[in-house]
Scaffold this motif. Sequence first.
Motif, PDB file in Angstrom:
ATOM      1  N   ALA A 277     -18.495 -15.181  14.482  1.00  0.00           N
ATOM      2  CA  ALA A 277     -17.986 -16.496  14.879  1.00  0.00           C
ATOM      3  C   ALA A 277     -18.840 -17.645  14.335  1.00  0.00           C
ATOM      4  N   LEU A 278     -20.147 -17.457  14.330  1.00  0.00           N
ATOM      5  CA  LEU A 278     -21.034 -18.524  13.845  1.00  0.00           C
ATOM      6  C   LEU A 278     -21.716 -18.067  12.563  1.00  0.00           C
ATOM      7  N   THR A 279     -21.388 -18.733  11.475  1.00  0.00           N
ATOM      8  CA  THR A 279     -21.955 -18.395  10.178  1.00  0.00           C
ATOM      9  C   THR A 279     -23.047 -19.398   9.842  1.00  0.00           C
ATOM     10  N   GLU A 280     -24.253 -18.917   9.575  1.00  0.00           N
ATOM     11  CA  GLU A 280     -25.350 -19.831   9.270  1.00  0.00           C
ATOM     12  C   GLU A 280     -25.961 -19.588   7.892  1.00  0.00           C
TER      13      GLU A 280
ATOM     14  N   LEU B 101     -22.687 -15.029   4.931  1.00  0.00           N
ATOM     15  CA  LEU B 101     -21.528 -15.195   4.035  1.00  0.00           C
ATOM     16  C   LEU B 101     -21.287 -13.937   3.202  1.00  0.00           C
TER      17      LEU B 101
ATOM     18  N   ASN C 164     -12.853 -15.840  12.237  1.00  0.00           N
ATOM     19  CA  ASN C 164     -13.383 -16.521  13.422  1.00  0.00           C
ATOM     20  C   ASN C 164     -14.107 -17.815  13.109  1.00  0.00           C
ATOM     21  N   ASP C 165     -14.058 -18.252  11.849  1.00  0.00           N
ATOM     22  CA  ASP C 165     -14.444 -19.627  11.535  1.00  0.00           C
ATOM     23  C   ASP C 165     -13.743 -20.018  10.240  1.00  0.00           C
ATOM     24  N   MET C 166     -13.796 -21.328   9.934  1.00  0.00           N
ATOM     25  CA  MET C 166     -13.033 -21.809   8.785  1.00  0.00           C
ATOM     26  C   MET C 166     -13.621 -21.313   7.463  1.00  0.00           C
ATOM     27  N   GLY C 167     -14.891 -20.913   7.468  1.00  0.00           N
ATOM     28  CA  GLY C 167     -15.453 -20.296   6.276  1.00  0.00           C
ATOM     29  C   GLY C 167     -14.730 -18.994   5.964  1.00  0.00           C
TER      30      GLY C 167
ATOM     31  N   VAL D  51     -11.684 -18.338   6.860  1.00  0.00           N
ATOM     32  CA  VAL D  51     -10.348 -18.729   6.387  1.00  0.00           C
ATOM     33  C   VAL D  51     -10.404 -19.049   4.894  1.00  0.00           C
TER      34      VAL D  51
ATOM     35  N   HIS E 212     -11.556 -18.567  18.018  1.00  0.00           N
ATOM     36  CA  HIS E 212     -12.557 -19.627  17.866  1.00  0.00           C
ATOM     37  C   HIS E 212     -12.204 -20.621  16.770  1.00  0.00           C
TER      38      HIS E 212
ATOM     39  N   ALA F 263     -18.933 -20.452  24.714  1.00  0.00           N
ATOM     40  CA  ALA F 263     -19.698 -21.282  23.775  1.00  0.00           C
ATOM     41  C   ALA F 263     -20.570 -20.422  22.868  1.00  0.00           C
ATOM     42  N   PHE F 264     -20.894 -21.004  21.710  1.00  0.00           N
ATOM     43  CA  PHE F 264     -21.850 -20.411  20.772  1.00  0.00           C
ATOM     44  C   PHE F 264     -22.952 -21.416  20.496  1.00  0.00           C
ATOM     45  N   SER F 265     -24.128 -20.908  20.175  1.00  0.00           N
ATOM     46  CA  SER F 265     -25.260 -21.776  19.871  1.00  0.00           C
ATOM     47  C   SER F 265     -26.060 -21.183  18.727  1.00  0.00           C
ATOM     48  N   ALA F 266     -26.893 -22.034  18.099  1.00  0.00           N
ATOM     49  CA  ALA F 266     -27.847 -21.488  17.135  1.00  0.00           C
ATOM     50  C   ALA F 266     -28.963 -20.750  17.862  1.00  0.00           C
TER      51      ALA F 266
END
Lengths: 344, 298
Positions: free
Chosen positions: B70-73, B78, B95-98, B100, B114, B169-172
């Motif tokens: 969900a959270l790509t950093e 990637l 699960n994120d626009m990346g 997509v 998400h 929620a998601f966080s770094a």
Amino acid sequence: MTTTNGLPPTGKSARIELVCPAGNLPSLRAAVDNGADSVYIGLRDNTNARNFGGLNFELPAARDGLDYAHRSGTKVLLAINTYPQPATWQRWTRAVDTAAGLGFDAVIIADAGLMRYAVRTHPQLRIHLSVQGSATSYEAINFYHRHFNVRRAVLPRVLSLAQVEQVIRNTPVEIEVFGFGSLCVMVEGRCALSSYVTGESPNMTGACSPAKAVRWEQKASGLEARLNGVLIDRYGANENAAYPTLCKGRFKAGDDVYYAIEEPASLNALELLPELDRIGVAAVKIEGRQRSPAYVAAVTRVWRQALDACAQGTAAPQPRWSEELRRMSEGQSHTLGAYHRPWK
Amino acid sequence: MKLALGPLLYYWPRQSVVRFYEEIARSSVDIVYLGEVICSRRHELRLSDWLDLAAALEAAGKEVVLSTQALTESESDLRTLRRIAGNGRFPVEANDMGAVNVLAGAAPFIAGPHLNVYNPHTLSVLAGLGVRRWVMPVEMPRHVLEDMQHARPAGVETEVLAFGRLPLAFSARCFTARRNNLPKDDCRFSCIDHPDGLPLDTLEGAPFLVLNGIQTQSAHVHCLIADLDDLAGLGVDAVRISPQSRHTADVIALFRQRMIGALDAAAAARELEQLAPGATCDGYWRALPGMTPPGNAP
């Protein structure tokens, strides 16, 4: 030319733009007078993520603000950064039409459907991707660029400096980062904590931990702060009470009571300015459309001086700047947030 | 309506995961989402292991979907994303626009919960890029879903979370590492000690949230089993159950019994309360605070 990390410079704009908040006309004037390059505002409804009572702009005030800012060469951006829902879709498209009609310099949008409307209906209108769009990688940012010609993206307060640099190197989109103000510890646009407790969320309502859900009660055990009945924190006689933003409360895990998610601290990235400049950040954003004109004036003034010093190569932060910003901060403590790896 | 099992959100020992999906293969669930959605540091299973599980579940007659983080950093996140997207066999939940961006035009895919799809215009953008099913955001109420269903693009299915702790929620930041005073980069994989997450109570001891690494979940368990007829009437194509360490197969069986009419709604809801890892809630569905218990007024 080499850089401190041995990589070649990104070759992007060296002058960082200062983007300041305004929740009303006096704040907008304060930002302009104290050296903002851009001011961002919202309309007085739920199309923006600071949908608070008494805040934001009716159309006549927006017109006055645009006139005032443009006379000084300051840009004005319209935040339309909540997520439109089917029954009220037209309120969001009207906000985009308003931005184009009144001559706003850009719109700040989170929703992909609304971006498609904006780029099809007003192809000349500049689109910035809101932090509420939750784009944390260059793949995500390039998605919005490819499909909607997004020109700038505001990064969620999630990435370390090295990760911000990696994004900048892999996208044609200008990158704006948060420099100062209240700190969302959650990825913006991906937090439903507020609606779980109060029914209102940043995504759907433009509100987080809304004031109408807050109750203060003095009990024998201390001053209690509740949000829709849920105890967020309890303060002893010698403790400063903070607004009960629900991610900044004290909770219990096992027998331990602590700020389980985040302390009530503000983000302050002033000391990172030389690094932000080196890696090619296009703009620094100051949070705080809900803050007073005096706050906007003071914070804008300090950041203007710091950015000018940075542009002249005399970037070392001066103690009086930090002291002035510290006095402005939530809980009067500062953090570098995710820019600084150990925070995570 | 189909019955879907969402991705496993917790960090379990490898053998527990394998045993869990062996049981799922024997269950009546139709769709299984697989993969690590929360944290790139979790390594009990590698992508090749997930693909082996996917093949086994497919052989058992399940529709298998690979879910992305969900959270790509990082660049490494990637790379993982591209490997999943390019698996060449199973459809992928973005699960994120990346995700997509990587999947668009390449193969049909699923828009995960998400992605912030709150209106038919955004859904139509995604449909144009190959989305064949979307999962409703958890905070979307029934009346908005009804509007969405009237305007959804042809050929796009709708899936709704019907049982499980809410992914809020998601966080770094990693809250599980923070709980143990450990930095995220040296978390000692503490999540593995909490097979259903780490409960967080208010100062007066009321269950409030559950910490799951960088994710924050509700302590209450979102439950729409009493609303399955309504969901079917709205044209919802699949309902999702979120995995938990105990009773997941029983929850699936209970949903199936309710769907074939072998149990009435009230009885099903009562039985489900015994299987849930916390008190149930359904406020989001009724346009109330998400934590609101079923049947309660605001």
